[in-house]
Motif scaffolding. Structure first.
Motif, PDB file in Angstrom:
ATOM      1  N   LEU A  22      38.882  54.544 -40.509  1.00 26.79           N
ATOM      2  CA  LEU A  22      40.283  54.252 -39.668  1.00 26.79           C
ATOM      3  C   LEU A  22      40.098  54.870 -38.290  1.00 26.79           C
ATOM      4  CD1 LEU A  22      43.018  53.215 -39.429  1.00 26.79           C
ATOM      5  CD2 LEU A  22      43.893  55.114 -40.394  1.00 26.79           C
ATOM      6  N   ASP A  23      39.735  56.121 -38.230  1.00 24.85           N
ATOM      7  CA  ASP A  23      39.461  56.919 -37.093  1.00 24.85           C
ATOM      8  C   ASP A  23      38.448  56.310 -36.173  1.00 24.85           C
ATOM      9  OD1 ASP A  23      40.358  59.360 -35.400  1.00 24.85           O
ATOM     10  OD2 ASP A  23      38.312  59.593 -35.652  1.00 24.85           O
ATOM     11  N   LEU A  24      37.479  56.095 -36.778  1.00 26.16           N
ATOM     12  CA  LEU A  24      36.079  55.680 -35.994  1.00 26.16           C
ATOM     13  C   LEU A  24      36.521  54.337 -35.512  1.00 26.16           C
ATOM     14  CD1 LEU A  24      33.150  55.784 -35.337  1.00 26.16           C
ATOM     15  CD2 LEU A  24      32.572  54.322 -37.475  1.00 26.16           C
ATOM     16  N   LEU A  25      37.209  53.329 -36.205  1.00 32.64           N
ATOM     17  CA  LEU A  25      37.467  51.968 -35.605  1.00 32.64           C
ATOM     18  C   LEU A  25      38.607  51.781 -34.696  1.00 32.64           C
ATOM     19  CD1 LEU A  25      36.585  49.832 -38.638  1.00 32.64           C
ATOM     20  CD2 LEU A  25      34.848  50.568 -36.849  1.00 32.64           C
ATOM     21  N   TRP A  26      39.638  52.487 -35.022  1.00 34.74           N
ATOM     22  CA  TRP A  26      40.882  52.331 -34.430  1.00 34.74           C
ATOM     23  C   TRP A  26      41.536  53.708 -33.716  1.00 34.74           C
ATOM     24  CZ3 TRP A  26      40.167  49.930 -39.257  1.00 34.74           C
ATOM     25  CH2 TRP A  26      40.243  48.637 -39.224  1.00 34.74           C
ATOM     26  N   LEU A  27      41.540  54.734 -34.391  1.00 32.30           N
ATOM     27  CA  LEU A  27      42.351  55.976 -33.811  1.00 32.30           C
ATOM     28  C   LEU A  27      41.500  56.648 -32.566  1.00 32.30           C
ATOM     29  CD1 LEU A  27      44.031  57.508 -36.851  1.00 32.30           C
ATOM     30  CD2 LEU A  27      44.858  55.892 -35.408  1.00 32.30           C
ATOM     31  N   ALA A  28      40.066  56.702 -32.833  1.00 32.38           N
ATOM     32  CA  ALA A  28      39.416  57.442 -31.798  1.00 32.38           C
ATOM     33  C   ALA A  28      39.335  56.567 -30.450  1.00 32.38           C
ATOM     34  CB  ALA A  28      38.064  57.667 -32.134  1.00 32.38           C
ATOM     35  N   PRO A  29      39.165  55.098 -30.502  1.00 32.13           N
ATOM     36  CA  PRO A  29      39.322  54.348 -29.430  1.00 32.13           C
ATOM     37  C   PRO A  29      40.511  54.282 -28.746  1.00 32.13           C
ATOM     38  CG  PRO A  29      38.262  53.238 -31.188  1.00 32.13           C
ATOM     39  CD  PRO A  29      38.610  54.266 -31.772  1.00 32.13           C
ATOM     40  N   ALA A  30      41.572  54.351 -29.525  1.00 24.93           N
ATOM     41  CA  ALA A  30      42.877  54.526 -29.151  1.00 24.93           C
ATOM     42  C   ALA A  30      43.108  55.947 -28.182  1.00 24.93           C
ATOM     43  CB  ALA A  30      43.997  54.546 -29.852  1.00 24.93           C
ATOM     44  N   ARG A  31      42.523  56.753 -28.736  1.00 22.13           N
ATOM     45  CA  ARG A  31      42.668  58.124 -27.833  1.00 22.13           C
ATOM     46  C   ARG A  31      41.845  58.118 -26.712  1.00 22.13           C
ATOM     47  NH1 ARG A  31      41.980  60.204 -32.997  1.00 22.13           N
ATOM     48  NH2 ARG A  31      39.748  60.869 -32.632  1.00 22.13           N
ATOM     49  N   ARG A  32      40.724  57.491 -26.604  1.00 23.28           N
ATOM     50  CA  ARG A  32      39.829  57.406 -25.558  1.00 23.28           C
ATOM     51  C   ARG A  32      40.675  56.570 -24.269  1.00 23.28           C
ATOM     52  NH1 ARG A  32      35.654  57.116 -29.429  1.00 23.28           N
ATOM     53  NH2 ARG A  32      35.508  54.873 -29.272  1.00 23.28           N
ATOM     54  N   PRO A  57      44.991  63.392 -35.499  1.00 22.53           N
ATOM     55  CA  PRO A  57      45.814  63.674 -36.383  1.00 22.53           C
ATOM     56  C   PRO A  57      45.366  64.569 -37.307  1.00 22.53           C
ATOM     57  CG  PRO A  57      45.838  61.352 -35.923  1.00 22.53           C
ATOM     58  CD  PRO A  57      44.665  62.084 -35.351  1.00 22.53           C
ATOM     59  N   LEU A  58      46.338  65.454 -38.191  1.00 16.60           N
ATOM     60  CA  LEU A  58      45.904  66.416 -38.977  1.00 16.60           C
ATOM     61  C   LEU A  58      45.094  65.960 -40.249  1.00 16.60           C
ATOM     62  CD1 LEU A  58      45.558  69.529 -39.670  1.00 16.60           C
ATOM     63  CD2 LEU A  58      47.896  69.220 -40.609  1.00 16.60           C
ATOM     64  N   LEU A  59      45.752  64.653 -40.825  1.00 20.51           N
ATOM     65  CA  LEU A  59      45.239  64.029 -41.879  1.00 20.51           C
ATOM     66  C   LEU A  59      43.852  63.780 -41.769  1.00 20.51           C
ATOM     67  CD1 LEU A  59      46.137  63.629 -44.991  1.00 20.51           C
ATOM     68  CD2 LEU A  59      47.036  61.393 -44.223  1.00 20.51           C
ATOM     69  N   VAL A  60      43.659  63.005 -40.624  1.00 20.49           N
ATOM     70  CA  VAL A  60      42.351  62.417 -40.272  1.00 20.49           C
ATOM     71  C   VAL A  60      41.412  63.650 -40.185  1.00 20.49           C
ATOM     72  CG1 VAL A  60      41.052  61.100 -38.309  1.00 20.49           C
ATOM     73  CG2 VAL A  60      43.216  60.480 -39.175  1.00 20.49           C
TER      74      VAL A  60
END
Length: 292
Positions: A22-32, A57-60
């Motif tokens: 989830l972080d690789l595909l959505w959350l990290a790009p959103a942060r960038r 996010p802490l859970l990630v």
């Protein structure tokens, strides 16, 4: 209560893996994207704001940290080697209570974790192997015994003598020792003795333990069905094993032979001995070695 550790491990790997994905595909790009938008619009870039926008996010963060570790543990214990501790004396003198052993998980084929379905055949149990399997009456419990009968074999037991396909198992008396299973203070403690024999089952040469004085079960013979194995403990007078097979004239709690899909793996080494894992009782490595 028996915890299904393999199932919990699979769930943990799946959850942490999904968080990492989830972080690789959505959350990290959103942060960038948020960082780029801030840097292009802010007249003065604040490092604290950048750190906040780029923070996982802490859970990630926990999921990404634990996923590779849990995945390696899952692969190792599911397909390669799994540790076990011996809880009873049914395999004495080969294995003692408190022995920590290693079990080869691919000797008898690669199996899916939790389901225990064999997906890649590698080998089959051989007569004389020391094998870990799931207890047929309660698959949550692991048992360890020696393979005596293969599919199609005729196994007999009479007067403390094993027979395989009508032939007595070769054995030689090595020594007679004090029976350490008789509790202190018992009136027969001073007289109780056991015979230690060297036996050969297939290519395996091992020791087996027989009490000098004990109830001898009636002579019986069994035929091992296809896809099953006849398992016997080396402590022949103190082992719950395939000799006590449920039948119309015997109690139903007795369990009999082991189906192929209940096999866990082949025990091959003792790596530590620690009967009571406490700080005041340190482990011993005097019994380290391969299992006969």
């Amino acid at each position: 209560m028996h915890i299904n550790f393999p199932l919990l491990l699979v769930i943990a790997v799946a959850v942490t893996g999904l968080l990492a994905l989830l972080d690789l595909l959505w959350l990290a790009p959103a942060r960038r994207r948020a960082v780029n938008a801030y840097e292009s619009s802010a007249p003065v870039v604040d490092p604290g704001t950048l750190q906040r926008l780029n923070k996982e996010p802490l859970l990630v963060e926990y999921g990404k940290s634990f996923f590779p570790v849990l995945a390696v543990v899952l692969i190792l214990r599911s397909f390669l080697v799994e540790p076990f501790q011996i809880p009873s004396g049914s395999m004495k003198p080969t294995l003692e209570v408190g022995d920590f052993i290693l079990v080869n998980k691919f000797s008898y084929g690669i199996r899916l974790p939790v389901l225990d379905t064999r997906i890649i055949p590698v080998g089959e149990p051989q007569r004389g192997d020391v094998m870990v399997f799931r207890y047929p009456n309660d698959p949550r419990i692991n048992y360890i015994k020696r393979v005596v009968g293969l599919p199609g074999d005729r196994i007999g037991y009479a007067d403390k003598q094993l027979f395989v396909n009508g032939e007595p198992v070769e054995r030689e008396l090595l020594r007679t020792v004090v029976d350490d299973e008789v509790p202190a203070g018992h009136p027969l403690q001073a007289l109780a003795r056991v015979d230690i024999y060297q036996e050969q089952l297939g290519d395996a040469v091992h020791e087996a333990r027989y009490k000098k004085v004990s109830q001898t079960p009636p002579a019986r013979e069994w035929v091992v069905p296809e896809g099953h194995y006849f398992m016997v403990g080396d402590n022949r007078d103190n082992s719950n094993d395939s000799r006590y097979w449920s039948s119309p004239d015997m109690p139903t709690e007795l369990w009999g032979m082991v189906p192929d899909n209940y096999i866990v793996g082949k025990a091959f080494a003792v790596w530590m001995h620690w009967p009571e894992p406490k700080l005041k009782n340190l482990p011993s490595f005097s019994r380290v070695g391969l299992i006969d």
